[in-house]
Design a protein around this motif. Structure first.
Motif, PDB file in Angstrom:
ATOM      1  N   PHE A   1       0.594   5.742   3.418  1.00  0.00           N
ATOM      2  CA  PHE A   1      -0.395   4.737   3.769  1.00  0.00           C
ATOM      3  C   PHE A   1      -0.127   3.383   3.120  1.00  0.00           C
ATOM      4  O   PHE A   1      -0.880   2.444   3.335  1.00  0.00           O
ATOM      5  N   LEU A   2       0.923   3.293   2.324  1.00  0.00           N
ATOM      6  CA  LEU A   2       1.202   2.028   1.643  1.00  0.00           C
ATOM      7  C   LEU A   2       2.093   1.156   2.508  1.00  0.00           C
ATOM      8  O   LEU A   2       3.194   1.544   2.877  1.00  0.00           O
ATOM      9  N   ARG A   3       1.624  -0.031   2.797  1.00  0.00           N
ATOM     10  CA  ARG A   3       2.338  -0.914   3.718  1.00  0.00           C
ATOM     11  C   ARG A   3       3.064  -2.042   3.012  1.00  0.00           C
ATOM     12  O   ARG A   3       3.416  -3.042   3.632  1.00  0.00           O
ATOM     13  N   LEU A   4       3.257  -1.911   1.712  1.00  0.00           N
ATOM     14  CA  LEU A   4       3.884  -2.985   0.947  1.00  0.00           C
ATOM     15  C   LEU A   4       5.383  -2.772   0.840  1.00  0.00           C
ATOM     16  O   LEU A   4       5.832  -1.699   0.468  1.00  0.00           O
ATOM     17  N   PHE A   5       6.140  -3.813   1.157  1.00  0.00           N
ATOM     18  CA  PHE A   5       7.588  -3.710   1.144  1.00  0.00           C
ATOM     19  C   PHE A   5       8.178  -4.872   0.344  1.00  0.00           C
ATOM     20  O   PHE A   5       7.593  -5.959   0.320  1.00  0.00           O
TER      21      PHE A   5
ATOM     22  N   ASP B   1       4.267 -11.970  -4.137  1.00  0.00           N
ATOM     23  CA  ASP B   1       5.369 -12.906  -4.346  1.00  0.00           C
ATOM     24  C   ASP B   1       6.690 -12.226  -3.992  1.00  0.00           C
ATOM     25  O   ASP B   1       7.521 -12.783  -3.282  1.00  0.00           O
ATOM     26  N   THR B   2       6.841 -11.030  -4.509  1.00  0.00           N
ATOM     27  CA  THR B   2       8.096 -10.303  -4.318  1.00  0.00           C
ATOM     28  C   THR B   2       7.991  -9.265  -3.211  1.00  0.00           C
ATOM     29  O   THR B   2       8.983  -8.642  -2.858  1.00  0.00           O
ATOM     30  N   HIS B   3       6.766  -9.063  -2.698  1.00  0.00           N
ATOM     31  CA  HIS B   3       6.556  -8.055  -1.663  1.00  0.00           C
ATOM     32  C   HIS B   3       5.678  -8.639  -0.556  1.00  0.00           C
ATOM     33  O   HIS B   3       5.066  -9.690  -0.720  1.00  0.00           O
ATOM     34  N   TYR B   4       5.645  -7.942   0.553  1.00  0.00           N
ATOM     35  CA  TYR B   4       4.739  -8.339   1.618  1.00  0.00           C
ATOM     36  C   TYR B   4       4.140  -7.098   2.263  1.00  0.00           C
ATOM     37  O   TYR B   4       4.708  -6.009   2.184  1.00  0.00           O
ATOM     38  N   TYR B   5       2.997  -7.304   2.885  1.00  0.00           N
ATOM     39  CA  TYR B   5       2.293  -6.241   3.607  1.00  0.00           C
ATOM     40  C   TYR B   5       2.769  -6.297   5.049  1.00  0.00           C
ATOM     41  O   TYR B   5       2.700  -7.337   5.693  1.00  0.00           O
ATOM     42  N   ARG B   6       3.286  -5.180   5.530  1.00  0.00           N
ATOM     43  CA  ARG B   6       3.851  -5.166   6.883  1.00  0.00           C
ATOM     44  C   ARG B   6       2.932  -4.454   7.872  1.00  0.00           C
ATOM     45  O   ARG B   6       2.361  -3.407   7.592  1.00  0.00           O
ATOM     46  N   ASN B   7       2.796  -5.060   9.021  1.00  0.00           N
ATOM     47  CA  ASN B   7       2.009  -4.421  10.074  1.00  0.00           C
ATOM     48  C   ASN B   7       2.749  -4.567  11.400  1.00  0.00           C
ATOM     49  O   ASN B   7       3.436  -5.541  11.645  1.00  0.00           O
ATOM     50  N   THR B   8       2.603  -3.580  12.238  1.00  0.00           N
ATOM     51  CA  THR B   8       3.249  -3.604  13.549  1.00  0.00           C
ATOM     52  C   THR B   8       2.184  -3.565  14.630  1.00  0.00           C
ATOM     53  O   THR B   8       1.270  -2.744  14.584  1.00  0.00           O
ATOM     54  N   LEU B   9       2.306  -4.480  15.591  1.00  0.00           N
ATOM     55  CA  LEU B   9       1.331  -4.565  16.685  1.00  0.00           C
ATOM     56  C   LEU B   9       1.979  -4.115  17.986  1.00  0.00           C
ATOM     57  O   LEU B   9       3.117  -4.489  18.279  1.00  0.00           O
TER      58      LEU B   9
END
Lengths: 268, 268
Positions: free
Chosen positions: A109-113, A259-267
């Motif tokens: 469930f973690l969307r951070l990359f 800063d070093t990561h981002y939350y990714r989502n796919t639509l």
DNA sequence: CAGTGGTCTAGACCACACT
DNA sequence: GTGTGGTCTAGACCACTGC
């Protein structure tokens, strides 16, 4: 064989007579396809713990025999459950109950990359349990967990670090009754994802979750735990996680450093 | 009829002889199920514009006849395309090409919701096109759009307001060639979603998108356009939108105000 | 009523994994 | 080889829509 609509039958249940031509068991309205009924029955077995996480469920043919329907109907039911990530099909081996442990992705469930490099490039996250205590649920927490205000709930605070850099601060709340006996100790002892622990130790499977995401500024506590300045914007991720039947079982408020990561989502 | 693996045949294409018993047209590796091949053929027709958005595609029986396969195989192909939101099935009516216009949800890819009340409670968004100009693509934009640095691209800036409050500031970039002729005028004239305009005027259908989300602070331009203070944290949403075959067709950088709204995501 | 998608069945064969 | 899920077919009937 006629295929007038019939109710699926558990082993030993009486059947509706096969020969009769037009017994309409379920008419519109409230018509539910057979495979949906089968799906519900399989779901029941999952909930009741008849089949444990990571174990194989009976083969399609066996289930077809048990429910007195054709393999194709069972197949369609399983297809939907697999699409919802409740089951995992493996060709040649069988169909298995999905689990949060031993999955390829460590945190389902973690969307951070990380900004660059793949997921594993920074290795596993370091976890630190800051706190774990029993409290009486405030109104907002109680509402999210569908319990009464004042009911006992567990409150956990932890920090996740990647390559030594604290990146995620999470506060989470769990209903007291299903999670009776959860302590900071047991959280620290466990190796895998927290949801894997919930499965194995408390029989609670998180199946679905909803997140509300905002940009916020940290309070002073959060600043010191994440080692950031008060003016540093953070991603606020409020997650409600559900077990079967959309029963809420966890409220989680995360602060993500982006800063070093981002939350990714796919639509789609 | 034997069902040894055969290639699907377009009308008039020569068939592989049916009677022969073990002609293996595709062996593992590189085995592709028939329904996947049918899916690819349908996809081709969608791309080529044989069936326009919101129009009905031929019935399952017709397609089965055209491709010389059974209805069930066509059905499975369409099922997947429907799951990907490329087609919409309507019982009793037919199967239709999905469109960004005339859908119940005004913005299919927008995940921002008001803190309280449902989606329509605040009525339609007010749109203001700030700018629309032709530029030569900087390196980062070029990379995202899979064009060469220096190639012409369109740059658009706009503000979306809800109940009069500016809430979203978007910068977006489009490859120059497919969007030749797009001007601020035409953007202002159009009523529906921008993606609907892209469909009808430029034949570009956005099919899928990926978003990278971060918490950031606004620059001075952004402050004035969104009427916020420099210290106000904003949600940065960087979206890459794709047409068929995962071809990138838009890069969009949005700044979302998340005081009165939140970004919603669902995890399965 | 006819035409569409939706469900259900039964049987055949294929691809894959284990033994 | 045996058993599993995966594909494909053919035919029947049901539910919904619109003429």
């Amino acid at each position: 064989m006629n295929n007038a609509p019939t109710s699926p039958a558990e082993l030993g249940d009486p059947l509706f007579s096969e020969g009769s031509s037009t017994i309409s068991v379920q008419q519109s309205p409230a018509f539910s396809p057979l495979y949906q009924q089968i799906k519900a029955l399989i779901l029941q077995s999952l909930q009741s713990g008849e089949w444990k996480p990571s174990a194989a469920i009976p083969s399609e043919m066996e289930l077809a025999a048990r429910f007195k329907v054709s393999q194709g109907t069972v197949r369609k039911a399983i297809d939907e459950l697999a699409a919802e990530n409740l089951l995992v099909r493996r060709q040649g081996k069988g169909t298995f109950v999905a689990t949060h442990a031993e999955q390829h992705v460590q945190y389902r469930f973690l969307r951070l990359f990380p900004n660059s490099g793949n997921l594993d490039s920074e290795g596993p996250a370091q976890r630190e349990i800051i706190d774990c205590k029993r409290i009486r649920a405030p109104a907002d927490i109680a509402k999210a967990l569908a319990v009464r205000a004042g009911d006992p709930v567990l409150q956990v605070r932890r920090v996740l670090s990647f390559v030594g850099i604290p990146t995620i601060l999470e506060d989470l709340w769990l209903p007291g009754t299903p999670f009776k006996g959860l302590t900071a100790e047991r959280l620290r002892e466990s190796n895998g994802p927290m949801y894997a622990l919930f499965e194995s130790e408390f029989g609670v499977r998180m199946v679905r979750a909803e997140e509300k995401i905002r940009a916020v500024l940290p309070d002073t506590d959060q600043c010191s735990l994440l080692k950031v300045k008060p003016a540093a914007p953070l991603l606020s991720v409020e997650r409600t996680a559900f077990t079967y039947n959309d029963v809420p079982m966890e409220l989680r408020r995360g602060m993500y450093l982006t800063d070093t990561h981002y939350y990714r989502n796919t639509l789609n």
